[in-house]
Design a protein around this motif. Structure first.
Motif, short mmCIF file in Angstrom:
data_model
loop_
_atom_site.label_atom_id
_atom_site.label_comp_id
_atom_site.label_asym_id
_atom_site.label_seq_id
_atom_site.Cartn_x
_atom_site.Cartn_y
_atom_site.Cartn_z
N UNK A 10 0.82 -1.11 -0.01
CA UNK A 10 0.00 0.00 -0.13
C UNK A 10 0.83 1.10 -0.11
N UNK A 11 1.63 1.41 0.93
CA UNK A 11 2.41 2.81 1.34
C UNK A 11 3.63 2.65 0.12
N UNK A 12 4.18 1.60 -0.17
CA UNK A 12 5.21 1.78 -1.23
C UNK A 12 4.75 1.83 -2.65
N UNK A 13 3.34 1.27 -2.84
CA UNK A 13 2.88 1.66 -4.23
C UNK A 13 2.67 3.24 -4.63
N UNK A 14 2.26 3.68 -3.45
CA UNK A 14 2.04 5.11 -3.52
C UNK A 14 3.19 6.08 -3.80
N UNK A 15 4.22 5.50 -3.35
CA UNK A 15 5.78 6.01 -3.65
C UNK A 15 6.10 5.68 -5.05
N UNK A 16 5.67 4.76 -5.66
CA UNK A 16 5.97 4.37 -7.20
C UNK A 16 5.55 5.16 -8.19
N UNK A 17 4.77 6.00 -7.99
CA UNK A 17 4.16 6.59 -9.06
C UNK A 17 5.00 7.25 -10.34
N UNK A 18 6.17 7.80 -9.76
CA UNK A 18 6.92 8.29 -10.97
C UNK A 18 8.19 7.57 -11.48
N UNK A 19 7.98 6.06 -11.13
CA UNK A 19 8.99 5.27 -11.47
C UNK A 19 8.73 4.90 -12.77
N UNK A 20 9.86 4.28 -13.65
CA UNK A 20 9.68 3.80 -14.77
C UNK A 20 8.57 2.54 -14.71
N UNK A 21 8.05 2.26 -15.82
CA UNK A 21 7.10 1.02 -15.85
C UNK A 21 7.56 -0.15 -15.52
N UNK A 22 9.00 -0.18 -16.11
CA UNK A 22 9.91 -1.67 -15.99
C UNK A 22 10.13 -1.66 -14.62
N UNK A 23 10.49 -0.60 -13.99
CA UNK A 23 10.90 -0.58 -12.68
C UNK A 23 9.56 -1.03 -11.72
N UNK A 24 8.59 -0.62 -12.06
CA UNK A 24 7.17 -0.90 -11.34
C UNK A 24 6.82 -2.36 -11.45
N UNK A 25 7.04 -2.90 -12.72
CA UNK A 25 6.97 -4.53 -13.05
C UNK A 25 7.98 -5.17 -11.99
N UNK A 26 9.30 -4.96 -12.15
CA UNK A 26 10.07 -5.29 -11.42
C UNK A 26 9.76 -5.54 -9.83
N UNK A 27 9.33 -4.34 -9.28
CA UNK A 27 9.13 -4.27 -8.10
C UNK A 27 7.78 -4.91 -7.61
N UNK A 28 6.97 -5.07 -8.43
CA UNK A 28 5.76 -5.81 -8.26
C UNK A 28 6.21 -7.42 -8.03
N UNK A 29 6.95 -7.97 -8.93
CA UNK A 29 7.55 -9.19 -9.19
C UNK A 29 8.54 -9.49 -7.59
N UNK A 30 8.99 -8.49 -7.33
CA UNK A 30 9.97 -8.55 -5.97
C UNK A 30 9.06 -8.63 -4.73
N UNK A 31 8.08 -8.12 -4.91
CA UNK A 31 7.05 -8.02 -3.80
C UNK A 31 6.39 -9.54 -3.68
N UNK A 32 6.13 -9.82 -4.87
CA UNK A 32 5.50 -11.38 -4.90
C UNK A 32 6.71 -12.51 -4.45
N UNK A 33 7.72 -12.33 -4.91
CA UNK A 33 8.60 -13.12 -4.46
C UNK A 33 8.96 -12.94 -2.96
N UNK A 34 8.98 -12.02 -2.41
CA UNK A 34 8.91 -11.77 -0.94
C UNK A 34 8.14 -12.50 -0.25
N UNK A 35 6.83 -12.13 -0.85
CA UNK A 35 5.64 -12.93 -0.24
C UNK A 35 5.60 -14.45 -0.18
N UNK A 36 6.13 -15.06 -1.39
CA UNK A 36 6.33 -16.37 -1.68
C UNK A 36 7.18 -17.12 -0.65
N UNK A 37 8.52 -16.31 -0.66
CA UNK A 37 9.76 -16.85 0.18
C UNK A 37 9.48 -16.63 1.72
#
Length: 269
Positions: A173-200
């Motif tokens: 929630x809070x980190x997503x709000x801070x990603x508004x100005x990030x490049x789209x590819x960075x947003x995608x990688x950050x989403x994947x990273x958070x999913x990996x963190x949740x899975x691990x």
């Protein structure tokens, strides 16, 4: 901790033995990769790579100590106990894991925030929330980890889940709000990273509760060690590689000619 009355089969012993060995190698290799990978990203992201290196090497050291303790805790059975590994009377010290996590979990979360290069106020706010919650999660989980009583293990496991859920809230929630100005590819990688963190991180409560599920002491011991090792491999070197990918994307977004300038600088030296 492993009790003195918990024999395990040769296959179970070797499964944990080889899993711990694999984890040591994975952590050490990951640390070397992140140390050298900093050459391919902008200097302002180097600190995140140094933290990734530190996390992996701290983990490699603690896994080496766990590996040694596992070896010391068992002896090969003979006679009627052939095919079994019997407790030697030397306590298996699994508390090394919590010593490791108290150092590495806050660093893992710090890596993520630092590699995004957010405004200082946002960075400091997120770091304070995430690191405080991480320490609380570990401190609350430890009494259950060392207890042989299932009720106690469930109680402290439940309490430690509260800051864990809060960490997920901050990341989603809070980190997503801070990603508004990030490049789209960075947003995608950050989403994947958070999913990996949740899975691990999802492996940890499963492994934590295996001894309470009535599967037997030997299976509980082995499941705990293998589960924690798999989770650490995902949460440290694999997670760090995704952070490197984010840093690489941000480097190229900041300066599309970064690689050309790097090659030119190497040629001049």
């Amino acid at each position: 901790m492993i009790g003195a009355d918990t024999p395990i089969t040769t296959g179970q012993y070797l499964l944990v033995y080889n899993m711990l060995s694999l984890t040591i190698a994975g952590m050490a290799a990951g640390g070397l990769f992140f140390l050298f990978a900093r050459s391919f990203i902008s200097p302002k992201y180097h600190l995140a790579m140094y933290l990734s290196t530190l996390v992996c090497w701290i983990a490699a050291y603690h896994y080496y100590r766990i590996f040694q303790s596992w070896q010391d805790a068992y002896v090969v059975g003979t006679g009627s106990n052939a095919g079994l590994y019997l407790p030697s009377g030397t306590l298996f010290n699994d508390a090394y894991r919590y010593a490791d996590w108290l150092l590495t979990v806050p660093l893992l979360l710090a890596e993520l925030i630092l590699v995004l290069a957010l405004p200082r106020a946002t960075t400091n706010n997120l770091l304070f929330k995430l690191i405080t919650a991480a320490v609380l999660m570990l401190v609350l989980g430890y009494p259950g980890e060392v207890s042989t009583d299932n009720g106690t293990r469930w109680l402290w496991g439940t309490l430690s889940s509260i800051p864990f859920v809060y960490i997920l809230y901050v990341l989603w929630v809070e980190l997503t709000k801070a990603l508004d100005k990030q490049p789209e590819r960075v947003k995608l990688l950050t989403r994947n990273m958070r999913l990996l963190l949740l899975a691990s991180w999802g492996f940890y409560p499963i492994a934590y509760l295996i001894p309470t599920l009535g599967v037997g002491d030997a299976v509980g011991i082995v499941g705990l060690q293998v589960g924690y090792s798999l989770a650490d491999l995902l949460a440290k070197p694999v997670f760090g590689f995704l952070l490197y990918a984010i840093a690489r994307e941000k480097t190229l977004a900041d300066n599309p000619k970064f690689d050309e300038e790097r090659v030119a600088a190497i040629s001049r030296s």
